[in-house]
Design a protein around this motif. Structure first.
Motif: not given
Length: 122
Positions: A102-122
């Motif tokens: 468990v860590t809050l540091e992204p650089a220490l995470y071994e496995y990653w997904g490709r991501g999903t876009q979230v866009t919030v319009s004001s």
């Protein structure tokens, strides 16, 4: 082959809600910490929320506390992020990640997904 696949991103108006999901495969992640990070254009990837391997402990970035909720299904190797009261500042690509520690540091995470876009319009 290990894969983390995010889903649920999209366009939403400020004040609205979205639920992101991440499905992990390729190994047993039941004892892995699984979390969410985000990266806005021109900014570094930042911690959003994470859950311990047992799922009984969670951590949140101050900017999302009280609005976002992380949950996981250890048997199904999935982790979700319920996002309420969304703000334009939440606009980013959201990534799912997993690591044995468990860590809050992204650089220490071994496995990653490709991501999903979230866009919030004001």
């Amino acid at each position: 082959q290990v894969q983390l696949v995010e889903s649920g991103g999209g366009l939403v108006q400020a004040g609205g809600s979205l639920r992101l999901s991440c499905a992990a495969s390729g190994r047993n992640f039941s004892n892995y910490a699984m979390g969410w990070f985000r990266q806005a254009p021109g900014k570094e990837r930042e911690f959003v929320a994470t859950s311990s391997g047992t799922g009984d402990r969670t951590w949140y970035a101050d900017s999302v506390k009280g609005r976002f909720t992380i949950s996981r299904d250890r048997a199904k190797n999935t982790v979700s992020l319920q996002m309420n009261s969304l703000k334009s500042a939440d606009t980013a690509v959201y990534y799912c990640a997993a690591d044995i520690a468990v860590t809050l540091e992204p650089a220490l995470y071994e496995y990653w997904g490709r991501g999903t876009q979230v866009t919030v319009s004001s």
